[in-house]
Design an enzyme around this catalytic site. Structure first.
Site, short mmCIF file in Angstrom:
data_model
loop_
_atom_site.label_atom_id
_atom_site.label_comp_id
_atom_site.label_asym_id
_atom_site.label_seq_id
_atom_site.Cartn_x
_atom_site.Cartn_y
_atom_site.Cartn_z
N HIS A 259 -2.81 -7.26 -8.39
CA HIS A 259 -2.19 -7.03 -7.09
C HIS A 259 -3.05 -6.11 -6.21
CE1 HIS A 259 -0.73 -3.86 -9.78
NE2 HIS A 259 -0.59 -3.10 -8.72
N ASN A 260 -3.07 -6.42 -4.95
CA ASN A 260 -3.76 -5.61 -3.92
C ASN A 260 -5.28 -5.72 -3.97
OD1 ASN A 260 -1.22 -4.66 -3.29
ND2 ASN A 260 -1.48 -2.73 -4.39
#
Lengths: 363, 363, 363
Positions: A259-260
């Site tokens: 994520h991210n």
């Protein structure tokens, strides 16, 4: 898909010699080439096996003497490896997917499909999804709620794309690629042992029995133009903003993107590479197979990492890295050599101790 | 899903300040926040970019001066990272799956579905499968023969669960998670080279040409409550008894769990970790990305292993581990440092040899 | 599936003792065995827990005194581990797939199915595909254009096989195995930084911003007889000729096989191993979990590599390897030991320097 030698040379920006009207149906390795095949013999080593096959035509390196090789015709490209891209594109037979919307596919009435979109058998296109013109959605694919694909996408079988994912033009996904899972982000009510280890690097004594609570991913995934994703690769959603992949970047099979994560433009991320949450990768980065990238670190433009490299901390632009933990490649290689000389070094020190300290005793 | 600042604060057990009736529709990073967003600025560093956005409300750290930051309202939570779990849960828009049994799904008449179970398009529920109340079976999922899921399961698209798998309540599976493959267990009629290497660690000379015969998995997989499995993760069946995962344990994308593995409660097993057959993992264990666990070993409660760590032998409870082969983290870091000083050490020994042995000669 | 003790012993080529007409319904671990189970107690250690269960019959090691263990009957096999293969094969309940072509499957009218082929719900068999007699195509599987499977294939749910893939007899694929993605092969118009690093191992300074152009895979995949592929494993097509797997070779979960790779006969490739493009693996090779094989290298017959080994260059036949970068296993272990003694060695050198150089000064 049959071409004359001349047609192929023109398409590749290459030169054709000899009987350039011979028709070509496939490419082949020199030893296995038949009379209608284009033998690929772009170096002397490969040309040697031309005699084992029955090729009349070959693609050769600059300066090769095609007549001396017993050929009737030849194609000579200035950069043969690059010519391979054009040639294989021309001769690719593809997967034979039917055009149109297959009757067994489920396309939600609120999905929006551009002109000439094909949808394979048993595929699902969800509500609010938008598919760009000319895209091919393969058999058993899944396109989620409000997901957007640009024009000219080509999705092989069993690809899945989650809700709100946004993808640019000319996207390619290999079988079973997965985009848009929820990020792996959990938190404990009280500070956890992991938070403590990040400070001390030491043992934590008694394990605390703590429950993990999920931090949901509110972001999704944004992917640029001309991106390709390999078989079984997995890309997580971002927590607040989207996880991102820049234009022209290619991910190989079984790449994991947390994520991210932000990956820049024109990167090559090879098989089984794992990029942990919130890492940032620059442009033109190449990570060879099974590399790992630590969470929250930065990898600069043009970094190249050899197979199995584990990047544990920030890497400045332009570095060539290797090893676990990663260092600059030449230093890592120097370290491997030193390690191999270590047993001899130890014997030397034993000899020295004998000479120095026993000599003292004797004195 | 719109909430007042006050409603959010109450739900998170946090304090609200200022114009607490402002309506919030999403969370955003400070620089990208609009006037209806809740900006997440849980440290001074993030608060600095509030000025770049248009946030009127932010979630801040304890002691922050919200008025000085130019905000109209603020939420302050005692442990902001934990508050993120509640907040993202409230604001998650989800995947937009329809409720009910989709007409294109195939549900065997002998499957048993609890109240309010949803089954997505083109999913398959096999004979004898039992799905607990309120569960969501996503598009193109497969639930095998006599498999059992507890209440409140949430399966994203393309998840597959094999025969006789038993799973507790509130199970979450990300896209393409696979549970219940046959274990990788093969045997030769005569003792194999591998069995011999385990004793000698040496080369085996001539390779014996032996066929491998499959040992079937008679066991299945048993999973506790509140477990989550990532995209593309794969969990094998046990040979005689079930492979097991305890309550509250979370597996990230592309985790591989071999046959007979037992993982305890509340573990975090991060991306691309591989756990070989018959390994036993305690409770509250954290394995960072790309760790490996050898077959048949034991990893004690509360063990934490850094990224890429390969655990080759038993690990006592409470240890913090790193490296390949794994050692305690501080020793591994000490080893890395020593390795970097090795070239200088070698030069020192050369100098010593010159001084000691040449001096001897001179004497 | 119920057998008498005698029937099982005969099938395994083992000896039966005592009340050999007792009926057996399942196998069980000694401590968990009920009165109708065959307890598996093939060593003294396991036999000790017979008392905790209620087994009347056990499979024991050669020379075991079954009467002293309080049993009513026993099976004794000369190589118990091999007998496990036969026993688990007899008692395997399987996945309960229905026979015949499921009405929700899509079978192209131009596909050719042998006698007694089963096709599960929502599977797709494409135009020109040929499926050998007695094969089982599981739920939600995909068989591509002109792909060929031999007789007796067994495909679990959600397996996909691309166009023109050719597979021999008795093929087994676990859930979500993927065969026939396009290879990861890209080229730049001008020589890239990667090509330059292969020569210099050094940093590349400014990153060149170059686009990657795809080299299409014109080859497909050819797989021999008696091959098995694990969950989530991915096998790429070859560029010009096919990627190949020899007879009797088994791939575990999440194995990655790049384009043009050739694997010989009777190899075991364990979980999460990655084999980069154009590598060649001999016969009877065993690669333990998370191994990596560099592109374009050769691994000889009978090579065995321990968990996490990264083979960076050619490996002669018969070698036992370990580590990153890989060396012969005994040398690697010696290196680990030397590294652990390094801090002491450094202290020794400090002492020596003091003695030698300070002594000089004093003199």
């Amino acid at each position: 898909m049959t071409y004359t030698v001349k047609e192929i040379a023109v398409a590749l920006g290459a030169s054709a010699f000899g009987a350039t009207d011979i028709l070509i149906t496939r490419a082949a390795e020199p030893a296995m080439a038949g009379p209608d095949d284009l033998a690929l013999a772009m170096s002397l080593k490969f040309a040697e096996s031309l005699a084992e096959g029955r090729a009349r035509v070959a693609m050769l390196w600059e300066g090769a003497d095609w007549e001396a090789l017993g050929l009737e015709a030849a194609i000579i490209a200035p950069r043969p490896r690059f010519a391979m891209a054009g040639l294989t594109g021309m001769l690719d037979q593809g997967q034979g997917y039917a055009t149109g919307i297959h009757p067994t596919a489920f396309v939600d009435p609120e999905a929006v499909l551009g002109a000439d979109v094909s949808v394979g058998p048993l595929a699902v296109i969800s509500k609010g999804a938008r598919i760009g013109a000319g895209s091919v959605i393969g058999p058993q694919c899944f396109i989620g709620w409000n997901a957007t694909l640009g024009a000219g996408a080509y999705l092989r079988e069993a690809v899945s794309i989650g809700a709100r994912v946004t993808i640019g033009d000319r996207f390619i996904a290999q079988p079973g690629a997965r985009i848009g899972g929820d990020g792996f982000s959990f938190v404990t009510a009280e500070p956890s042992n992991v938070e403590s280890v990040r400070k001390t690097l030491g043992d934590q004594g008694d394990a605390k029995a703590q429950d993990w609570t999920r931090i949901h991913s509110l972001g999704s995934v944004t992917i640029g133009n001309d991106v390709e994703i390999g078989m079984g690769a997995t890309i997580d959603c971002g927590t607040i903003r989207d996880t991102k992949i820049g234009d022209g970047t290619k991910l190989d099979n079984q790449v994991h993107m947390g994520h991210n994560v932000v990956i820049g433009r024109n990167c090559l991320i090879c098989g089984q590479v794992g990029i942990a949450g919130s890492a940032t990768i620059g442009n033109n980065v190449v990570l060879a197979g099974q590399c790992g990238v630590n969470d929250n670190i930065f990898v600069g433009d043009g970094v190249i990492a050899g197979g199995g490299t584990k990047l544990m901390s920030n890497v400045p632009a332009g570095r060539t890295m290797l090893g676990y933990p990663a260092t600059q490649m030449d230093k890592q290689v120097e370290g491997y050599k030193a390690l191999r000389r270590l047993p001899r070094l130890m014997r030397d020190v034993v000899e020295l101790k004998k000479a120095v300290f026993n000599a003292d005793k004797d004195a």
